[in-house]
Design an enzyme around this catalytic site. Structure first.
Site, PDB file in Angstrom:
ATOM      1  N   GLU A  88      58.594  10.435  30.744  1.00  0.00           N
ATOM      2  CA  GLU A  88      58.681  11.034  31.807  1.00  0.00           C
ATOM      3  C   GLU A  88      57.573  11.495  32.468  1.00  0.00           C
ATOM      4  O   GLU A  88      56.523  11.728  32.069  1.00  0.00           O
ATOM      5  CB  GLU A  88      59.482  12.331  31.392  1.00  0.00           C
ATOM      6  CG  GLU A  88      61.122  11.581  30.716  1.00  0.00           C
ATOM      7  CD  GLU A  88      61.869  13.194  30.390  1.00  0.00           C
ATOM      8  OE1 GLU A  88      62.597  12.745  29.849  1.00  0.00           O
ATOM      9  OE2 GLU A  88      61.643  13.884  31.099  1.00  0.00           O
ATOM     10  N   CYS A 101      52.749  15.589  36.939  1.00  0.00           N
ATOM     11  CA  CYS A 101      52.606  15.900  35.479  1.00  0.00           C
ATOM     12  C   CYS A 101      52.828  14.648  34.646  1.00  0.00           C
ATOM     13  O   CYS A 101      53.881  14.033  34.761  1.00  0.00           O
ATOM     14  CB  CYS A 101      53.707  16.996  35.329  1.00  0.00           C
ATOM     15  SG  CYS A 101      53.871  17.352  33.530  1.00  0.00           S
ATOM     16  N   CYS A 108      55.861  13.292  20.006  1.00  0.00           N
ATOM     17  CA  CYS A 108      54.417  14.386  19.734  1.00  0.00           C
ATOM     18  C   CYS A 108      54.419  14.780  18.361  1.00  0.00           C
ATOM     19  O   CYS A 108      55.509  14.976  18.062  1.00  0.00           O
ATOM     20  CB  CYS A 108      54.419  15.462  20.824  1.00  0.00           C
ATOM     21  SG  CYS A 108      53.070  16.565  20.523  1.00  0.00           S
ATOM     22  N   CYS A 112      55.811  21.808  17.757  1.00  0.00           N
ATOM     23  CA  CYS A 112      56.143  23.098  17.992  1.00  0.00           C
ATOM     24  C   CYS A 112      57.685  23.286  18.130  1.00  0.00           C
ATOM     25  O   CYS A 112      58.316  22.246  18.612  1.00  0.00           O
ATOM     26  CB  CYS A 112      55.436  23.454  19.609  1.00  0.00           C
ATOM     27  SG  CYS A 112      53.809  23.155  19.788  1.00  0.00           S
ATOM     28  N   CYS A 115      60.031  23.205  21.381  1.00  0.00           N
ATOM     29  CA  CYS A 115      59.747  21.996  22.026  1.00  0.00           C
ATOM     30  C   CYS A 115      60.761  21.013  21.916  1.00  0.00           C
ATOM     31  O   CYS A 115      60.720  20.427  20.634  1.00  0.00           O
ATOM     32  CB  CYS A 115      58.228  21.672  21.859  1.00  0.00           C
ATOM     33  SG  CYS A 115      57.984  20.120  22.552  1.00  0.00           S
ATOM     34  N   GLY A 155      53.636  14.978  24.689  1.00  0.00           N
ATOM     35  CA  GLY A 155      52.556  14.434  24.068  1.00  0.00           C
ATOM     36  C   GLY A 155      51.473  15.577  24.071  1.00  0.00           C
ATOM     37  O   GLY A 155      51.390  16.238  24.842  1.00  0.00           O
ATOM     38  N   GLU A 156      50.437  15.189  23.132  1.00  0.00           N
ATOM     39  CA  GLU A 156      49.105  16.107  23.159  1.00  0.00           C
ATOM     40  C   GLU A 156      48.041  15.257  23.427  1.00  0.00           C
ATOM     41  O   GLU A 156      47.779  14.473  22.657  1.00  0.00           O
ATOM     42  CB  GLU A 156      49.126  16.744  21.308  1.00  0.00           C
ATOM     43  CG  GLU A 156      47.735  17.261  21.112  1.00  0.00           C
ATOM     44  CD  GLU A 156      47.137  18.364  22.075  1.00  0.00           C
ATOM     45  OE1 GLU A 156      47.584  19.170  21.904  1.00  0.00           O
ATOM     46  OE2 GLU A 156      46.317  17.720  22.854  1.00  0.00           O
ATOM     47  N   SER A 187      46.010  19.637  29.106  1.00  0.00           N
ATOM     48  CA  SER A 187      46.862  21.030  28.421  1.00  0.00           C
ATOM     49  C   SER A 187      46.953  20.599  27.015  1.00  0.00           C
ATOM     50  O   SER A 187      47.649  19.862  26.621  1.00  0.00           O
ATOM     51  CB  SER A 187      48.095  21.266  29.134  1.00  0.00           C
ATOM     52  OG  SER A 187      48.986  22.082  28.360  1.00  0.00           O
ATOM     53  N   SER A 212      47.493  26.095  24.920  1.00  0.00           N
ATOM     54  CA  SER A 212      48.644  26.900  24.661  1.00  0.00           C
ATOM     55  C   SER A 212      48.476  27.747  23.368  1.00  0.00           C
ATOM     56  O   SER A 212      48.046  27.262  22.261  1.00  0.00           O
ATOM     57  CB  SER A 212      49.827  25.949  24.064  1.00  0.00           C
ATOM     58  OG  SER A 212      50.227  25.365  25.092  1.00  0.00           O
ATOM     59  N   ASN A 214      50.626  31.113  22.712  1.00  0.00           N
ATOM     60  CA  ASN A 214      51.921  31.202  22.526  1.00  0.00           C
ATOM     61  C   ASN A 214      52.108  32.608  21.566  1.00  0.00           C
ATOM     62  O   ASN A 214      53.371  32.770  21.262  1.00  0.00           O
ATOM     63  CB  ASN A 214      52.663  29.976  22.083  1.00  0.00           C
ATOM     64  CG  ASN A 214      52.489  28.874  23.118  1.00  0.00           C
ATOM     65  OD1 ASN A 214      52.689  29.174  24.219  1.00  0.00           O
ATOM     66  ND2 ASN A 214      52.576  27.735  22.760  1.00  0.00           N
ATOM     67  N   ASN A 290      62.217  27.870  28.728  1.00  0.00           N
ATOM     68  CA  ASN A 290      63.225  27.009  29.445  1.00  0.00           C
ATOM     69  C   ASN A 290      64.221  26.535  28.540  1.00  0.00           C
ATOM     70  O   ASN A 290      64.176  25.609  27.630  1.00  0.00           O
ATOM     71  CB  ASN A 290      62.344  25.875  30.202  1.00  0.00           C
ATOM     72  CG  ASN A 290      63.268  25.112  31.333  1.00  0.00           C
ATOM     73  OD1 ASN A 290      63.888  25.678  32.035  1.00  0.00           O
ATOM     74  ND2 ASN A 290      62.652  23.786  31.614  1.00  0.00           N
ATOM     75  N   CYS A 333      54.636  22.263  28.413  1.00  0.00           N
ATOM     76  CA  CYS A 333      54.316  21.106  27.612  1.00  0.00           C
ATOM     77  C   CYS A 333      55.466  20.980  26.777  1.00  0.00           C
ATOM     78  O   CYS A 333      55.629  21.442  25.904  1.00  0.00           O
ATOM     79  CB  CYS A 333      52.930  21.505  27.137  1.00  0.00           C
ATOM     80  SG  CYS A 333      52.498  20.385  25.662  1.00  0.00           S
TER      81      CYS A 333
HETATM   82  S1  SF4 Z   1      54.918  21.876  22.967  1.00  0.00           S
HETATM   83 FE1  SF4 Z   1      53.307  19.985  23.511  1.00  0.00          FE
HETATM   84  S2  SF4 Z   1      52.058  20.099  21.849  1.00  0.00           S
HETATM   85 FE2  SF4 Z   1      53.818  21.182  21.227  1.00  0.00          FE
HETATM   86  S3  SF4 Z   1      55.098  19.671  20.370  1.00  0.00           S
HETATM   87 FE3  SF4 Z   1      55.544  19.862  22.341  1.00  0.00          FE
HETATM   88  S4  SF4 Z   1      54.528  18.254  23.340  1.00  0.00           S
HETATM   89 FE4  SF4 Z   1      53.592  18.605  21.542  1.00  0.00          FE
END
Ligand code: SF4
Length: 344
Positions: A88, A101, A108, A112, A115, A155-156, A187, A212, A214, A290, A333
């Protein structure tokens, strides 16, 4: 082979090997990156034979556009990779410019807990042509020029360092997309080794950096971001305090606010304390979570978001609230998602 996986220098080598003049490489990239022509047939300053050769031996990009989902302030593009995965990309309409973006991985591995992308784990890294292909396809369908890119999709990005770096080189080179380095943002969830690598890399360290955080406490951060067990908050902050940015630039601290988890005054106060500890100045982006039916978290009420911001302001830290553009389409992210959304 994909033309968009090559730098100008590499393409010049290729055209030299087949006996063409060196400047042909420049002409080809000019069509792709300046005029967004994604079909060799339309490259009319090349001979018919040259166009046929390119068509037989090269491809320009590898993504198939499956679907476009529109919201008033953003547009989400779903692409299929050649091996059948969905990625995406989100085009965001800012007040006076467009921001794209982009995704850097399929899934990933960071995990997290807030996520959606983390749920499927990592499938693979995106290749250079897949990262550049997101930009080219969206730009070729968009009238206004896209001037900002954020690596904030699936992704990271620092876990796919080599491919992201080469894509960045194509984005910021004058022969490529010619974006300003200050308009490309990485990011990251805070991979310490890769941040150290970025700090040593003259190309990457000039980009905008968003990290991030958090949570301002190690145990809370570990529970939200399991990578924090090995990339501890303390070590991460040490890397950020000494990141080689010129004094006028500020690292962006991303903070997803989750109701009842990390959104209290004590969290804001501790975050402020940590950010004021080093000599470096930071900016903070507060991102109200979100909501997602598959995740056990809630978005805090706006009074709590404003209260959190006020504490940081009172400590002299510039703090912005980023309400997700196109709510339901796009979040922080990794709140981009793929397969499940398409199947729905
Ligand atoms: S927030 Fe970003 S780094 Fe964390 S799992 Fe999701 S995609 Fe990966």
């Amino acid at each position: 082979m994909y033309i968009t996986s090559l730098t100008l220098q590499e393409l010049e080598e290729k055209v030299k090997q087949i006996g063409w003049e060196r400047y042909r490489a420049h002409q080809i990239l000019n069509w792709i990156y300046k005029r967004f022509v994604l079909d060799f047939e339309q490259m009319t300053n090349l001979s018919k034979e040259q166009r046929a050769f390119l068509k037989d031996n090269y491809l320009i990009h590898s993504l198939e556009l499956l679907k476009v989902v529109e919201a008033p302030d953003s547009k989400k593009f779903l692409f299929k990779t050649r091996d059948g995965h969905i990625i995406e990309t989100v085009l965001i309409y800012e007040r006076d410019h467009l921001t794209l973006c982009v995704s850097s991985q399929i899934g990933c591995a960071v995990g997290c807990t807030f996520c959606a992308t983390a749920k499927d784990g990592l499938t693979r890294n995106l290749r250079v042509e897949e990262i550049i292909g997101q930009f080219l396809q969206v730009q070729s369908l968009t009238k206004d020029k896209i001037r900002n890119v954020v690596f904030m999709g699936m992704g990271e990005p620092l876990a796919n360092y080599e491919n992201v770096r080469k894509a960045v080189e194509i984005m910021v080179s004058s022969w490529g997309l010619d974006l300003s380095k200050r308009r490309v943002s990485i990011s990251t969830s805070g991979l310490i080794n890769q941040l150290n690598r970025m700090a040593q890399d003259p190309l990457m360290r000039e980009l905008n950096l968003a990290v991030s955080i958090n949570a301002p406490f190690q145990s809370l951060r570990e529970s939200l971001m399991p990578l924090s067990k090995t990339n501890t908050l303390e070590e991460l902050l040490e890397v950020l305090y000494s990141f080689p940015y010129p004094p006028d630039r500020r690292i962006m601290i991303e903070y997803v606010l989750i109701h009842g988890v990390n959104d209290e005054v004590e969290h804001a106060k501790e975050l402020a304390r940590l950010l004021k500890k080093g000599k470096k100045k930071f900016k903070v982006n507060l991102i109200p979570f979100n909501p997602d039916p598959e995740l056990p978290y809630k978005r805090p009420p706006m009074e709590k978001v404003y209260r959190f911001q006020k504490v940081l302001w009172e400590e002299g830290i510039s703090t912005f609230i980023r309400i997700s553009k196109g709510i339901g389409l796009f979040g922080a992210c990794g709140q981009l998602r793929s397969k499940r959304l398409v199947l729905r």
